[in-house]
Motif scaffolding. Structure first.
Motif, PDB file in Angstrom:
ATOM      1  N   LEU A 565       0.821  -1.208   0.000  1.00 32.83           N
ATOM      2  CA  LEU A 565       0.000   0.000   0.000  1.00 32.83           C
ATOM      3  C   LEU A 565       0.855   1.259   0.000  1.00 32.83           C
ATOM      4  CD1 LEU A 565      -2.841  -1.070   2.486  1.00 32.83           C
ATOM      5  CD2 LEU A 565      -3.008  -0.796  -0.008  1.00 32.83           C
ATOM      6  N   LYS A 566       1.992   1.221   0.696  1.00 30.80           N
ATOM      7  CA  LYS A 566       2.862   2.397   0.711  1.00 30.80           C
ATOM      8  C   LYS A 566       3.475   2.632  -0.670  1.00 30.80           C
ATOM      9  CE  LYS A 566       3.767   4.811   3.471  1.00 30.80           C
ATOM     10  NZ  LYS A 566       3.252   6.181   3.764  1.00 30.80           N
ATOM     11  N   ILE A 567       3.943   1.577  -1.347  1.00 31.56           N
ATOM     12  CA  ILE A 567       4.537   1.756  -2.672  1.00 31.56           C
ATOM     13  C   ILE A 567       3.483   2.238  -3.669  1.00 31.56           C
ATOM     14  CG2 ILE A 567       5.693   0.592  -4.594  1.00 31.56           C
ATOM     15  CD1 ILE A 567       6.986  -1.266  -2.507  1.00 31.56           C
ATOM     16  N   LEU A 568       2.277   1.672  -3.610  1.00 31.15           N
ATOM     17  CA  LEU A 568       1.201   2.136  -4.487  1.00 31.15           C
ATOM     18  C   LEU A 568       0.844   3.592  -4.201  1.00 31.15           C
ATOM     19  CD1 LEU A 568      -1.167  -0.978  -4.478  1.00 31.15           C
ATOM     20  CD2 LEU A 568       0.101  -0.072  -6.438  1.00 31.15           C
ATOM     21  N   GLU A 569       0.839   3.955  -2.932  1.00 31.71           N
ATOM     22  CA  GLU A 569       0.563   5.348  -2.558  1.00 31.71           C
ATOM     23  C   GLU A 569       1.622   6.276  -3.145  1.00 31.71           C
ATOM     24  OE1 GLU A 569       1.281   8.033   1.416  1.00 31.71           O
ATOM     25  OE2 GLU A 569       0.597   5.968   1.690  1.00 31.71           O
ATOM     26  N   LEU A 570       2.884   5.877  -3.086  1.00 29.86           N
ATOM     27  CA  LEU A 570       3.967   6.715  -3.602  1.00 29.86           C
ATOM     28  C   LEU A 570       3.916   6.805  -5.128  1.00 29.86           C
ATOM     29  CD1 LEU A 570       6.882   5.537  -1.281  1.00 29.86           C
ATOM     30  CD2 LEU A 570       5.511   7.631  -1.092  1.00 29.86           C
TER      31      LEU A 570
END
Length: 615
Positions: A565-570
């Motif tokens: 989720l963090k990589i997709l958010e970035l």
């Protein structure tokens, strides 16, 4: 899926927290005239020199304390040593190293460093701080006294290492002799584990009965192999042609002797202790919530694995939200294929209809080979740098297939002398559904674990702790993010394969619910298994293995979804901010080219890159 770095918990932490950067110096020619006094070094150069010297010294110290870390890198200086694991001296040395290194790091002016060195500084600080906390007396009182489990035990890791197909090479006479020396130490280590278990019995900190029974079963399987059928005997069944016959005969006899006279008796002692003394006092409740000081340990493990200070309640609620979202997308797939019935009935159809079951182990193997070729044909469109380390596809060895995940990955060496390996599981073949193959390959192999781990190891510009270290949230988050690239790669065009992608994503979302449910909310094993069966098309074999894995290694399974989720958010942030300037190949390079970063460090790096691109 699980990443299998082929190291048990203690060794995995050692790899995670190792550190080094190569530095060089050139002596002045003997005949050169005296040089004028050197000008004071610029602050940035001086700070960088101090930082890299710290990295180099810390890494050398780490390799001496953790010789298996060196072996996995292909560094054979300590290849005859297994390590001093489970001892007070080992834990004190790890704690002392972290204290010393953090003190030296604090003396370096971070503001004077280059942006890349500042990233290295931040990662090193995070890792050593974590090591210090993990080796504190309070945490060790809850972890060291439970030295093995059925997922991260030396008895599961070491046979792979010594099998002739693991990290340990078998090319020279010395390689075989080093292996025998490690065998002697392995038997000692197994007895040492019994001592730690006894400490836990005295303090009231014990494993669940379920974990103990699984370990006993694993020991029984290895004992049933006998001597010449043992995994440990496999390397002496055939030798390189240049090893003399006399040496072959001697090494074969010495290997058989250490298996027969040391390893097998140690297995028997451990098994009998666990069965007759430990199992009766092991706890019934499977979650940490049922263990003395377990809730405090779980809070630490959440942060250790996700790199973020999250509460169990936050994790649980996030998981519930993701499960609901993914169920909606699954409903859409059900409608698309024209299935008439409920989602639960669709799950049943997918998990029972023979057309979704591999007809043979060979068919499964060939299917993964074909998927790999399709990925290889497109991967250059989305990645500017490809790994040099070769990738092999192999079945899970039979002695651990029953408790292993559906797929796993073992890393190779930076020089390519040992390939990376994607393992697929053929145990209970009807449960290895064909619709899950594409997403599993994207996660485990390319562009998932194989890309991330290999590209970091091969990048000699990085300090070694960033080449060879990592954290679960980044490593597993990247692999789960790699699953989301199905559209770019032209995969999952078959709606059933797309369902397989959703099913795997559902697994990671359910992990947030189930892991926190077990360890913070008192869920039972059967309750957790049923939740997974209700919300996915997993077979009971896989659901059981997954739940028992969460029981054995609390918190680790949370990292996947949090990291993804963090990589997709970035990525979404970068796409929105950069518009037409956004380049996916460049974004992937930014994520991958500095190794596995704590998520807060990764976020700052991407934000800085966005700002630089915007001008």
């Amino acid at each position: 899926m699980t990443l299998k770095p082929a190291l048990l918990a203690a060794t995995a932490r050692a790899l995670l927290l190792s550190a080094c950067a190569a530095t060089t110096s050139t002596a002045a020619p003997v005949a050169a005239p005296p040089a004028p006094p050197a000008a004071p070094a610029a602050p940035q150069a001086q700070a960088a020199e101090q930082l890299h010297a710290l990295f180099k010294a810390a890494d050398e110290d780490n390799l001496r304390r953790n010789p298996l870390s060196a072996l996995f890198r292909g560094d054979m200086r300590y290849a005859d040593q297994l390590g001093d694991y489970f001892t007070d001296a080992y834990y004190a040395a790890e704690r002392g190293a972290a204290e010393k290194e953090l003190g030296e790091l604090a003396a370096i002016d971070r503001a004077a460093l280059s942006p890349t060195d500042q990233i290295a500084y931040d990662v090193f600080k995070w890792q050593d701080s974590l090591q210090l906390r993990g080796n504190s007396p309070d945490i060790l009182a809850l972890t060291a006294v439970r030295p093995i489990d059925h997922f991260y035990g030396f008895h599961t890791f070491y046979p792979d290492l010594a099998s002739g197909e693991g990290a340990a090479p078998f090319k020279t006479v010395k390689d075989y002799e080093d292996n025998i020396k490690r065998h002697h130490q392995y038997a000692v280590l197994l007895d040492r584990a019994i001592g730690r278990f006894r400490e836990g019995m005295a303090s009231g900190v014990v494993q669940p009965k379920l974990v103990v029974r699984n370990v006993i079963d694993q020991l029984d399987l290895q004992l049933a192999q006998g001597v010449e059928g043992s995994t440990f005997y496999a390397p002496v069944k055939s030798f390189p042609a240049d090893i003399p016959a006399a040496d072959q005969q001697r090494l074969r006899a010495e290997t058989a002797a250490v298996i027969r006279d040391e390893i097998r008796p140690a297995y028997v002692r451990l098994k009998e202790f666990l069965k007759n003394e430990y199992l009766p006092v092991a706890r019934e409740g499977v979650g940490l919530v049922h263990m003395k000081s377990g809730p405090e340990l779980y809070t630490f493990l959440i942060e250790q694995n996700t790199t973020l200070p999250l509460s169990a309640d936050y994790v649980h609620n996030l998981g519930l939200s993701e499960v609901a979202r993914i169920r909606g997308e699954m409903e859409a797939i059900k409608e698309k294929v024209g299935f008439k019935g409920t989602l639960a009935e669709f799950f049943h159809y997918l998990s029972t209809d023979r057309k979704f079951q591999p007809p043979s182990k060979e068919w499964l193997r060939d299917g993964y080979y074909a998927i790999g070729k399709r990925v290889d044909a497109r991967v250059g469109e989305y990645f500017s740098t490809l790994p040099k380390t070769p990738l092999e596809i192999r079945p899970v060895p039979d002695y651990r297939e029953k408790t292993d995940a559906a797929g796993s990955y073992n890393s190779g060496t930076p020089d390519g002398s040992r390939p990376g390996v994607f393992y697929y599981n053929t145990y209970d073949l009807p449960s290895r559904f064909t619709w899950g193959m594409e997403t599993l390959y994207l996660h485990e192999a390319a562009p998932g674990h194989h890309f991330q781990i290999s590209l970091a190891q091969e990048n000699e510009a990085l300090p070694n702790f960033m080449r060879f270290g990592g954290n679960t949230a980044y490593v597993e988050g990247w692999a789960l993010y790699a699953e989301t690239l199905w559209d770019e790669f032209g995969m999952e065009t078959d709606p059933y394969q797309r369902f397989g992608g959703l099913n795997d994503e559902m697994l990671r979302a359910m992990r947030l619910v189930v892991d926190s449910g077990i360890h913070a909310k008192g869920w039972t094993r059967d309750q957790a298994i049923q939740y997974m069966l209700d919300n996915s098309s997993m077979g009971k074999t896989d659901a059981t293995a997954e739940v028992e894995r969460y029981i054995a290694i609390p918190g680790q399974a949370l990292a996947y979804k949090i990291g993804q989720l963090k990589i997709l958010e970035l990525r979404a942030r970068a796409e929105k901010a950069l518009g037409p300037k956004f380049d996916l190949r460049e974004f992937h390079a930014q994520v991958l080219d500095t190794g596995a970063l704590p998520l807060t460090v990764l976020e700052k790096k991407i934000d800085d890159w966005i700002a630089a691109k915007k001008g």
